[in-house]
Each structure stands twice: as structure tokens, then as C-alpha cells.
Enzyme design. Structure first.
Site, short mmCIF file in Angstrom:
data_model
loop_
_atom_site.label_atom_id
_atom_site.label_comp_id
_atom_site.label_asym_id
_atom_site.label_seq_id
_atom_site.Cartn_x
_atom_site.Cartn_y
_atom_site.Cartn_z
N GLU A 61 0.82 -1.22 0.00
CA GLU A 61 0.00 0.00 0.00
C GLU A 61 0.85 1.27 0.00
O GLU A 61 2.05 1.23 0.30
CB GLU A 61 -0.92 0.00 1.21
CG GLU A 61 -0.18 0.00 2.54
CD GLU A 61 -1.08 0.34 3.73
OE1 GLU A 61 -1.53 1.50 3.80
OE2 GLU A 61 -1.30 -0.52 4.57
N LYS A 120 -5.80 10.18 0.85
CA LYS A 120 -5.85 8.82 1.41
C LYS A 120 -7.03 8.12 0.74
O LYS A 120 -8.16 8.57 0.84
CB LYS A 120 -6.05 8.91 2.92
CG LYS A 120 -6.21 7.56 3.62
CD LYS A 120 -6.31 7.73 5.13
CE LYS A 120 -6.81 6.47 5.80
NZ LYS A 120 -6.98 6.62 7.25
N VAL A 140 -5.26 -0.28 2.91
CA VAL A 140 -5.33 -1.73 2.67
C VAL A 140 -6.51 -2.03 1.76
O VAL A 140 -6.38 -2.74 0.76
CB VAL A 140 -5.46 -2.51 4.01
CG1 VAL A 140 -5.73 -3.98 3.74
CG2 VAL A 140 -4.21 -2.34 4.86
N ASP A 172 -17.62 4.48 13.12
CA ASP A 172 -16.51 4.41 12.19
C ASP A 172 -16.00 2.97 12.05
O ASP A 172 -15.43 2.42 13.00
CB ASP A 172 -15.39 5.34 12.70
CG ASP A 172 -14.23 5.48 11.73
OD1 ASP A 172 -14.14 4.69 10.78
OD2 ASP A 172 -13.39 6.37 11.96
N SER A 174 -13.76 0.66 9.29
CA SER A 174 -12.92 0.78 8.09
C SER A 174 -13.46 -0.03 6.92
O SER A 174 -13.94 -1.16 7.09
CB SER A 174 -11.51 0.32 8.41
OG SER A 174 -10.73 0.32 7.23
N ALA A 175 -13.33 0.55 5.73
CA ALA A 175 -13.69 -0.16 4.50
C ALA A 175 -12.75 -1.34 4.24
O ALA A 175 -13.04 -2.20 3.41
CB ALA A 175 -13.65 0.80 3.31
N ASP A 176 -11.63 -1.40 4.97
CA ASP A 176 -10.73 -2.56 4.84
C ASP A 176 -11.51 -3.85 5.05
O ASP A 176 -11.27 -4.85 4.37
CB ASP A 176 -9.62 -2.51 5.90
CG ASP A 176 -8.58 -1.43 5.64
OD1 ASP A 176 -8.68 -0.73 4.62
OD2 ASP A 176 -7.67 -1.30 6.48
N LYS A 193 -5.22 -2.41 13.51
CA LYS A 193 -4.61 -1.19 14.05
C LYS A 193 -4.85 -1.12 15.56
O LYS A 193 -5.94 -1.40 16.04
CB LYS A 193 -5.20 0.05 13.37
CG LYS A 193 -4.84 0.13 11.90
CD LYS A 193 -5.14 1.49 11.32
CE LYS A 193 -6.58 1.87 11.42
NZ LYS A 193 -6.88 3.09 10.64
N1 PSU Z 1 -1.85 0.91 10.21
C1 PSU Z 1 -0.81 1.71 10.44
N2 PSU Z 1 -0.67 2.84 9.72
C2 PSU Z 1 -1.58 3.17 8.75
C3 PSU Z 1 -2.67 2.31 8.49
C4 PSU Z 1 -2.75 1.18 9.24
O1 PSU Z 1 0.01 1.46 11.31
O2 PSU Z 1 -1.40 4.22 8.13
C5 PSU Z 1 -3.62 2.65 7.39
C6 PSU Z 1 -3.80 1.46 6.44
O3 PSU Z 1 -3.63 1.94 5.14
C7 PSU Z 1 -5.24 1.04 6.67
C8 PSU Z 1 -5.85 2.37 6.97
O4 PSU Z 1 -5.80 0.40 5.56
O5 PSU Z 1 -4.92 2.96 7.85
C9 PSU Z 1 -7.25 2.27 7.52
O6 PSU Z 1 -7.76 3.56 7.65
P1 PSU Z 1 -9.30 3.83 7.96
O7 PSU Z 1 -9.50 3.40 9.38
O8 PSU Z 1 -9.45 5.29 7.77
O9 PSU Z 1 -10.07 3.00 6.98
MN MN Z 2 -12.17 4.77 9.56
#
Ligand code: PSU
Ligand code: MN
Length: 331
Positions: A61, A120, A140, A172, A174-176, A193
Site C-alpha cells: 500500500e 488517502k 489496505v 466508524d 474501516s472499508a478494509d 490497528k
Molecule cells: N496501520 C498503520 N498505519 C496506517 C494504516 C494502518 O500502522 O497508516 C492505514 C492502512 O492503510 C489502513 C488504513 O488500511 O490505515 C485504515 O484507515 P481507515 O480506518 O481510515 O479506513
Molecule cells: Mn475509519
């Protein structure tokens, strides 16, 4: 039926037929050099050749590169991750949106353009970013969505996104998680995370039928910390075993698989994370902004400790993804 179709074609003018043949050729051409000539997706020759030969390819990524570390550390982490994938016998494909295209296999010079100004990109953000010709760093989920479009099935990262603490305030998630549920890909990680509600995320992974494999461990790593996470759904001892599980899972119609590898050096930053999250909340930092804010604050207040561990675990996970991809290609 076939005869009718042939007759109907015979009645068309020569110009119409030539147009039809040309379109047919274009279609056939697209299946052999599909991605390189595509106006939306650009795949490097190296990645394309590896995919065509059934060799190991690992997606990486760019959100980590642009937003996970203070510049220019992210670039170094990205390049070190690529080197780890190569050392494992696989081809790295770092993904991001650049010059109006989704690029699968960024060059080092291209990677350097992923500064903190880059958008992002989650999966829903790929298309607008490409059309609007902006630079976009894929999460991701964004990376997997692009990788799946060209048939890449392995990825290495730090931690997967998931359910944020305090759900449903804010609501919230994540779309992951959604992408993992719908694309067949294995993600080597240090769990999810650390700033998330980890038990809730583990439950959603079960709901979405995503196997959570512990690489030589019984519990999901807590990102910076090796111990204390929820139990994995299965433990694997070798990269060959992980590859065989992935293959079987996909043959059974399954999609995403999360592999958790504990960090080599374990850090306890739970209290510090709580403190920073409370601060983010007070400041009204929400959504996609939360992770970059928390990571930057952690890096600063741990005197660089989290940055070092974060870097090392990302590179190690890229290497593990490479080893599993290579084992899968050899099945
Ligand atoms: N874990 C980390 N640093 C990051 C991320 C995860 O230590 O920057 C990023 C990854 O790209 C993950 C994203 O897919 O955060 C998820 O963000 P969000 O919760 O906004 O979907
Ligand atoms: Mn999020």
C-alpha cells in the site's frame, strides 16, 4: 441459430465488418496485454509477466508511505518493504493512483511523489482520484480493490483497519473489512490497528467469514504488542501451511484471509494510545484523519520507539507475504 448469425453478418457492409473486426482485435489485444494498455490501470511489465507466468506477486500500500510516517521515512519503509518481498522470492507491486491511473507497480521515482499531500484512498475513492488526476495513496482496502482487479492475491501491511473504539459514537468502521470480505486475498499483518476496538473488530472478521490465522501464535498480535489480543481462528506453523490454507479457502469460495505475525520487538503503548485518542476526540478529529493523527502523536511521544517498531513490523510482514506468495506459487 449459428447459421442465422452468419447470414446476418453477411448482410452487413464491408465497413461495418471491418469495424467489427477491429473491435474484436482490440478486445483480443486487451486480453493479452490487458493492463498495460488500459487507460485506467497501468501494470508494470515485471508484475504483468509474473502474473501471466503464475509467479508470486505481493501488493503493497501507499497510505503507509504518505501518511503512516513523517516524510521522507515512509518512502524508505516502502522501498525496504519491496526489498523484503524480493528477498522472499516474490515480485512487489506497490499500488497508488498517479497521473490519472491506478498504478500497479510504482517505480522508486514514482513512490517519491507520495508526500503527505496525497489523498488517502479507500476503495470508494479510487475512481474519483483517477478521474480527477490527483495523487492517491491507497489504504489496505484501496490497495486490495486495485490488486484484485488484476489478479494479485497477496499483500503485506502493518495493521488492518476495523471497528473504532466507542462504536457507534462515532460509527466508524474501516472499508478494509468490507473489501476483505469480497476479494480473495491473503494479508500478512501485525493484526489490526492498535487504536481500534480490537475485540469488536475480531468479531466482525468472524461475521464476514474472514479466517484469522496466527503465524506461530495462538492470539492475534496487537500491532505494537505481541501479546494480549483475541484468539485466532487457526494457528499455522509455516508459510507452506498458510499457503495451503489460503488455497483451500479460495477453492471453497472464501475470500479475504488475515495472517497475524507478532512484532519482533513488543511495545506497550496502550495507555499512551488511550490518551492520544481522547485528545483526537476533543479536537474533533474524525474519520480518515484519526489514524495519521494518532500515529504521528505516538511516534513523537514515544521518542521514536513506535516509529521504529512500526517500520520493522511492516517490512517483516511484507517479507512474510512474499514467502507465503512464493509457497503458494509452488503448490
Ligand atoms: N496501520 C498503520 N498505519 C496506517 C494504516 C494502518 O500502522 O497508516 C492505514 C492502512 O492503510 C489502513 C488504513 O488500511 O490505515 C485504515 O484507515 P481507515 O480506518 O481510515 O479506513
Ligand atoms: Mn475509519
Amino acid at each position: 441459430m449459428r447459421l442465422f448469425a452468419r447470414c446476418a453478418r453477411a448482410e452487413r457492409s464491408g465497413a461495418e465488418r471491418r469495424g467489427e473486426e477491429r473491435r474484436g482485435e482490440e478486445r483480443r489485444g486487451r486480453t493479452t496485454t490487458l493492463h498495460r494498455v488500459d487507460h485506467l490501470i497501468r501494470v508494470t511489465d515485471e508484475v504483468e509477466a509474473a502474473l501471466e507466468d503464475g509467479r508470486a506477486v505481493v501488493a503493497l500500500e501507499t497510505t503507509l508511505v504518505a501518511h503512516g510516517f513523517p516524510a521522507p521515512t515512509g518512502i524508505e519503509v516502502g522501498l525496504a518493504s519491496e526489498a523484503a518481498v524480493r528477498d522472499a522470492g516474490a515480485v512487489p507491486a506497490t499500488i497508488g493512483v498517479l497521473d490519472g491511473r491506478v498504478v500497479i507497480g510504482l517505480t522508486a521515482a514514482e513512490l517519491e511523489r507520495f508526500s503527505p499531500d496525497a489523498r488517502k484512498l479507500g476503495p470508494r475513492d479510487l475512481a474519483p482520484c483517477a478521474v480527477q488526476d490527483a495523487i492517491g495513496a491507497t489504504t489496505v482496502g484501496g490497495t486490495l480493490a486495485a490488486a484484485a482487479a488484476v489478479g494479485i492475491r497477496f499483500m503485506g501491511t502493518g495493521g488492518l483497519g476495523g471497528v473504532h473504539r466507542g462504536f457507534p459514537t462515532p460509527p466508524d468502521v474501516s472499508a478494509d473489512l468490507g473489501v476483505c470480505a469480497r476479494v480473495p486475498a491473503l494479508i500478512a499483518s501485525s493484526g489490526v490497528k492498535s487504536l481500534l476496538d480490537v475485540p469488536a473488530t475480531a468479531e466482525v472478521l468472524e461475521t464476514l467469514s474472514i479466517p484469522v490465522l496466527g503465524y506461530r501464535v495462538d492470539t492475534l498480535p496487537l500491532f505494537y504488542a505481541a501479546e494480549g489480543g483475541p484468539r485466532v481462528s487457526a494457528r499455522v506453523e509455516t508459510t507452506e501451511e498458510a499457503a495451503a490454507v489460503a488455497d483451500a479457502h479460495w477453492r471453497l469460495g472464501g475470500n479475504g484471509i488475515l495472517v497475524g505475525r507478532p512484532p519482533d520487538e513488543s511495545l506497550d503503548v496502550a495507555a499512551l494510545t488511550e490518551e492520544i485518542l481522547a485528545e483526537a476526540n476533543e479536537r474533533g478529529i474524525v474519520g480518515q484523519e484519526v489514524t495519521p493523527f494518532v500515529l504521528a502523536a505516538l511516534h513523537e511521544r514515544s521518542g521514536g520507539e513506535t516509529r521504529r517498531v512500526n517500520r520493522d513490523l511492516i517490512v517483516a510482514n511484507a517479507g512474510l507475504a512474499g514467502e507465503i506468495a512464493a509457497a503458494h506459487a509452488a503448490l
